[in-house]
Design an enzyme around this catalytic site. Structure first.
Site, PDB file in Angstrom:
ATOM      1  N   LYS A 270       0.934  -1.515  -0.155  1.00 42.90           N
ATOM      2  CA  LYS A 270       0.029  -0.033  -0.557  1.00 42.90           C
ATOM      3  C   LYS A 270       1.133   1.490   0.035  1.00 42.90           C
ATOM      4  O   LYS A 270       2.557   1.086   0.812  1.00 42.90           O
ATOM      5  CB  LYS A 270      -1.520  -0.127   1.125  1.00 42.90           C
ATOM      6  CG  LYS A 270      -0.759  -0.076   2.399  1.00 42.90           C
ATOM      7  CD  LYS A 270       0.922   0.227   2.729  1.00 42.90           C
ATOM      8  CE  LYS A 270       0.767   2.183   3.350  1.00 42.90           C
ATOM      9  NZ  LYS A 270       2.075   2.765   3.596  1.00 42.90           N
TER      10      LYS A 270
ATOM     11  N   TYR B 116      -4.147   4.094   6.264  1.00 45.92           N
ATOM     12  CA  TYR B 116      -4.831   3.325   7.553  1.00 45.92           C
ATOM     13  C   TYR B 116      -6.179   3.454   7.614  1.00 45.92           C
ATOM     14  O   TYR B 116      -7.040   2.758   8.039  1.00 45.92           O
ATOM     15  CB  TYR B 116      -3.731   2.907   8.406  1.00 45.92           C
ATOM     16  CG  TYR B 116      -2.424   2.145   7.748  1.00 45.92           C
ATOM     17  CD1 TYR B 116      -2.434   0.514   7.516  1.00 45.92           C
ATOM     18  CD2 TYR B 116      -1.611   2.704   7.950  1.00 45.92           C
ATOM     19  CE1 TYR B 116      -1.472   0.421   7.881  1.00 45.92           C
ATOM     20  CE2 TYR B 116      -0.230   2.535   7.542  1.00 45.92           C
ATOM     21  CZ  TYR B 116       0.022   0.688   7.447  1.00 45.92           C
ATOM     22  OH  TYR B 116       1.082   0.404   7.194  1.00 45.92           O
TER      23      TYR B 116
END
Ligand code: NDP
Length: 388
Positions: free
Chosen positions: A147, A235
């Site tokens: 990510k 996140y």
């Protein structure tokens, strides 16, 4: 014989008598050794020859510190190749972990002919994700990419198209979906234990340093893609959406960082954001490269109780607490956070084996990138609401 080692006459007699006795007893016991049937049905890891083989691309802080050790607990996956621009490091780690196939960024595409590699894990700076993912897909490998998925939503779309064209699986390494405490929070939320979700608050950040190499590329637009939002704010977005059966319908955001700070010449140092969901609830978060200490927390406010996770998204020590609901504040156990790394690669191996999408597919990475781009559009326009 020295004075110390000399035996007395009595000790010699005792020792001579003891030997035949002890040997006799051992012989008698040896005759009792016999095989037994395998009891129960033990859940064994797959034999090494049947596990999917993985190439790790980029042997940096996260690759060496978390990804490689995570394979130690894997049950259906094994490391078979390393890709690195530093041959000495690759050789050293290869010898240490018994990984024989070593590549660099120039002969990367020759992985195509190597049947020992089924899956490729991209652990490179963000600006390199799209190119190395697409090349691995074109080499016929399944790809798990770190990510954020890429620098832009256009790159994410190209990665998804390459996975489709080559009939390979593409996943984004959102490890929180495999982390036991977050899975337990999800289970309790879905079971209605906090009542109806009313609001989510999340904060993620740390202090970035121009002195520390893994932070330097994060502060550069071409390699980092964006700023704190790309690295840690994501996140908050992804973990919050994991807990909801709901869609964002609009976002707004404001930049929040010192303007004269030399660290933030190319990317934003902080951003405070809000997502309004179709159900009418809000998710609100902050993301920063200017926080001390490290922040990684999620809070879920329900109509009957709340879940507090502080920290929520770290590697080893996440914490899950329930508050309210007429009961005392209680800390809930749910297994070790460390398990998330092996669970993630095994989950991806299983999806690849069964030819089905990974739990956190490329489409999820694209969704998050579009949200981040919408938040930047809002922040660039003084916090204006951006409809999705
Ligand atoms: P590092 O800087 O520590 O490592 C990156 C590695 O990529 C380098 O060691 C190098 O490996 C390789 N690389 C190739 N080209 C470059 C370049 N031009 N500049 C720098 N490195 C290069 O970064 P991290 O390990 O912290 O991050 C790597 C990826 O992992 C990022 O996508 C990041 O977002 C993600 N990450 C995910 C985390 C998670 O919890 N899921 C946590 C931390 C990071 P080599 O020397 O072998 O060639």
């Amino acid at each position: 014989m020295t004075e110390k080692t000399r035996l007395t006459r009595r000790e010699m007699i005792a020792a001579a008598g003891a030997v035949p006795l002890a040997a006799g007893a051992a012989r008698a016991l040896a005759q009792d050794a016999q095989g037994q049937p395998m009891l129960g049905n033990p859940a064994l890891p797959q034999p090494p020859g049947e596990r999917l083989g993985w190439a790790i691309v980029g042997l940096g802080t996260f690759g060496v510190g978390q990804v490689i050790p995570g394979f130690g607990d894997a049950r259906g996956s094994k490391m078979t190749a390393f890709v690195s621009g530093n041959p000495a490091k690759a050789r050293d780690l290869g010898a240490r972990y018994g990984v024989e196939h070593l590549y660099d960024y120039r002969n990367y595409d020759s992985m195509a002919g190597n049947p020992a590699i089924d899956c490729v894990y991209i652990v490179l700076p963000v600006g390199l994700h799209a190119e190395y993912t697409i090349r691995a897909l074109e080499a016929g490998k399944h790809v798990l990419c770190e990510k954020p998925m890429a620098s832009t939503s256009a790159e994410c779309e190209a990665m998804i198209a390459a996975a489709k064209a080559n009939d390979r699986r593409l996943g984004v390494a959102y490890r929180v979906h495999f982390e036991p405490k977050n899975r337990e929070a999800l289970r309790r939320i879905r079971a209605g234990e906090i009542g109806a979700m009313r609001y989510i608050q999340c904060d993620h950040g740390f202090n970035a340093s121009l002195e520390y190499p893994p932070h330097i590329w994060r502060l550069q637009k071409t390699l980092g893609g964006g700023g704190s939002m790309y690295d840690v704010g994501i996140y908050g977005i992804n973990t919050s959406l994991m807990m909801l059966e709901d869609e964002p319908v609009e976002v707004s955001a404001h930049y929040a960082y010192p303007r004269d700070d030399p660290r933030f010449a190319e990317v934003e140092g902080g951003i405070d954001w809000r997502m309004r969901m179709a159900s009418g609830i809000n998710v609100q978060g902050s993301s920063s490269y200017c926080y001390d200490p490290y922040a990684a927390r999620q809070r879920y406010f329900g109509s009957q109780a709340s879940i507090v996770m502080d920290p929520a998204t770290t590697y080893y020590d996440n914490n899950l607490v329930m508050e309210g609901g007429g009961a005392p504040r209680r800390e809930l156990g749910a297994g070790s956070s460390r398990q998330q790394f092996a669970a993630q690669v095994d989950g991806f191996s299983q999806a690849a084996r069964e030819n089905r999408p990974h739990l956190t597919p490329g489409e999820m990475g694209l969704r998050d990138m579009r949200l981040i781009e919408a938040m930047y559009r809002s922040a660039d326009n003084g916090g204006a609401i951006v409809k999705l």
